[in-house]
Design an enzyme around this catalytic site. Structure first.
Site, PDB file in Angstrom:
ATOM      1  N   PRO A   9      49.626  43.127  35.410  1.00 58.82           N
ATOM      2  CA  PRO A   9      49.108  44.354  34.826  1.00 58.82           C
ATOM      3  C   PRO A   9      48.101  45.102  35.689  1.00 58.82           C
ATOM      4  CG  PRO A   9      48.291  42.415  33.644  1.00 58.82           C
ATOM      5  CD  PRO A   9      49.390  41.955  34.559  1.00 58.82           C
ATOM      6  N   ASN A  10      48.264  46.397  35.688  1.00 55.35           N
ATOM      7  CA  ASN A  10      47.359  47.361  36.330  1.00 55.35           C
ATOM      8  C   ASN A  10      47.494  47.419  37.846  1.00 55.35           C
ATOM      9  OD1 ASN A  10      46.044  48.163  33.837  1.00 55.35           O
ATOM     10  ND2 ASN A  10      45.165  46.109  33.844  1.00 55.35           N
ATOM     11  N   ARG A  17      42.751  52.384  40.879  1.00 57.63           N
ATOM     12  CA  ARG A  17      41.841  51.512  40.120  1.00 57.63           C
ATOM     13  C   ARG A  17      40.800  50.867  41.041  1.00 57.63           C
ATOM     14  NH1 ARG A  17      44.303  45.482  38.919  1.00 57.63           N
ATOM     15  NH2 ARG A  17      42.456  45.340  37.614  1.00 57.63           N
ATOM     16  N   TYR A  22      39.778  46.737  45.012  1.00 52.22           N
ATOM     17  CA  TYR A  22      41.205  46.615  45.332  1.00 52.22           C
ATOM     18  C   TYR A  22      41.677  47.516  46.472  1.00 52.22           C
ATOM     19  CZ  TYR A  22      40.826  44.272  40.844  1.00 52.22           C
ATOM     20  OH  TYR A  22      40.441  43.437  39.818  1.00 52.22           O
ATOM     21  N   ASN A  74      50.837  37.842  41.989  1.00 55.74           N
ATOM     22  CA  ASN A  74      49.489  38.238  41.602  1.00 55.74           C
ATOM     23  C   ASN A  74      49.553  38.484  40.091  1.00 55.74           C
ATOM     24  OD1 ASN A  74      47.045  39.346  41.046  1.00 55.74           O
ATOM     25  ND2 ASN A  74      46.997  40.704  42.826  1.00 55.74           N
ATOM     26  N   ALA A  77      45.199  40.077  35.450  1.00 56.03           N
ATOM     27  CA  ALA A  77      44.365  39.544  34.356  1.00 56.03           C
ATOM     28  C   ALA A  77      45.018  38.343  33.667  1.00 56.03           C
ATOM     29  CB  ALA A  77      44.073  40.643  33.338  1.00 56.03           C
ATOM     30  N   GLU A  98      49.936  31.914  44.606  1.00 53.23           N
ATOM     31  CA  GLU A  98      49.111  32.841  43.819  1.00 53.23           C
ATOM     32  C   GLU A  98      48.285  33.672  44.799  1.00 53.23           C
ATOM     33  OE1 GLU A  98      45.973  30.591  42.045  1.00 53.23           O
ATOM     34  OE2 GLU A  98      45.261  32.238  40.784  1.00 53.23           O
ATOM     35  N   HIS A 100      45.330  36.942  45.084  1.00 49.80           N
ATOM     36  CA  HIS A 100      44.430  37.934  44.502  1.00 49.80           C
ATOM     37  C   HIS A 100      43.876  38.789  45.624  1.00 49.80           C
ATOM     38  CE1 HIS A 100      44.706  35.956  40.686  1.00 49.80           C
ATOM     39  NE2 HIS A 100      44.542  34.821  41.317  1.00 49.80           N
ATOM     40  N   ARG A 107      33.365  36.780  41.603  1.00 55.46           N
ATOM     41  CA  ARG A 107      33.276  37.774  40.524  1.00 55.46           C
ATOM     42  C   ARG A 107      32.861  37.105  39.205  1.00 55.46           C
ATOM     43  NH1 ARG A 107      38.289  41.649  40.770  1.00 55.46           N
ATOM     44  NH2 ARG A 107      36.930  42.804  39.323  1.00 55.46           N
TER      45      ARG A 107
HETATM   46  C1  DQA Z   1      43.213  40.390  40.664  1.00 59.67           C
HETATM   47  C2  DQA Z   1      41.944  39.748  40.098  1.00 59.67           C
HETATM   48  C3  DQA Z   1      42.020  39.650  38.597  1.00 59.67           C
HETATM   49  O1  DQA Z   1      40.828  39.044  38.083  1.00 59.67           O
HETATM   50  C4  DQA Z   1      42.150  41.022  37.971  1.00 59.67           C
HETATM   51  O2  DQA Z   1      42.286  40.932  36.580  1.00 59.67           O
HETATM   52  C5  DQA Z   1      43.243  41.826  38.571  1.00 59.67           C
HETATM   53  C6  DQA Z   1      43.494  41.737  40.012  1.00 59.67           C
HETATM   54  C7  DQA Z   1      43.125  40.599  42.185  1.00 59.67           C
HETATM   55  O3  DQA Z   1      44.163  40.900  42.776  1.00 59.67           O
HETATM   56  O4  DQA Z   1      42.056  40.505  42.776  1.00 59.67           O
HETATM   57  O5  DQA Z   1      43.878  42.609  37.906  1.00 59.67           O
HETATM   58  O6  DQA Z   1      44.296  39.507  40.414  1.00 59.67           O
END
Ligand code: DQA
Length: 145
Positions: A9-10, A17, A22, A74, A77, A98, A100, A107
């Protein structure tokens, strides 16, 4: 290798964003960067982004039937909440990394939990979008033994 890159998501809003976390590269540019890297390396790659947990589970399950050899994910959330994604990766037994973009370990407390991590062969954090390329390297290393 036959690869699948999954974004949660997002992440379709990359570039819009929170650029402090990011970066300014947008989602399309990210896909082009990964595609270029895979072309250079001779990997076949496909992509899936969804804001819906079930669609991410469906993509992981479909990867099994499509004989995908490596997943880069990735979960965004859903990293911090989803037992369903953990179970999906465990179910298909496809080597999964995985990734990020941000340095999640520096964080908020709620980002310190990753359910999916225990089913993954590796985790990449804090390298910006280059982390996706390093995740592919990790899958290569896995198959190289
Ligand atoms: C994320 C880190 C997550 O905590 C966050 O909710 C994201 C992006 C990252 O790529 O750093 O949406 O996965």
């Amino acid at each position: 290798m036959k690869l699948l890159v999954i974004n949660g998501p997002n992440l379709n809003l990359l570039g819009i964003r929170e650029p402090g976390h990011y970066g300014t590269e947008n989602y399309q540019q990210l896909l082009e960067k990964i595609q270029r890297y895979c072309d250079e390396k001779g990997h076949e790659v496909s992509f899936l982004q969804s804001n819906h947990e079930g669609a991410l589970v469906d993509a992981i399950q479909q990867a099994y039937f499509d004989k995908v050899e490596g997943i880069v994910i990735n979960p965004a959330a859903y990293t911090h909440t989803s037992v369903a994604l953990l179970d999906a990766v465990k179910s298909v037994s496809i080597p999964t990394v995985e990734i990020h973009i941000s340095k999640v370990e520096e964080r908020e407390d709620f980002r310190q939990v990753s359910f999916i991590r225990q089913a993954c062969i590796g985790t990449v954090t804090g390298l910006g979008t280059d982390g996706y390329l390093r995740a592919i390297d990790r899958l290569e290393a896995h198959y190289a033994g």
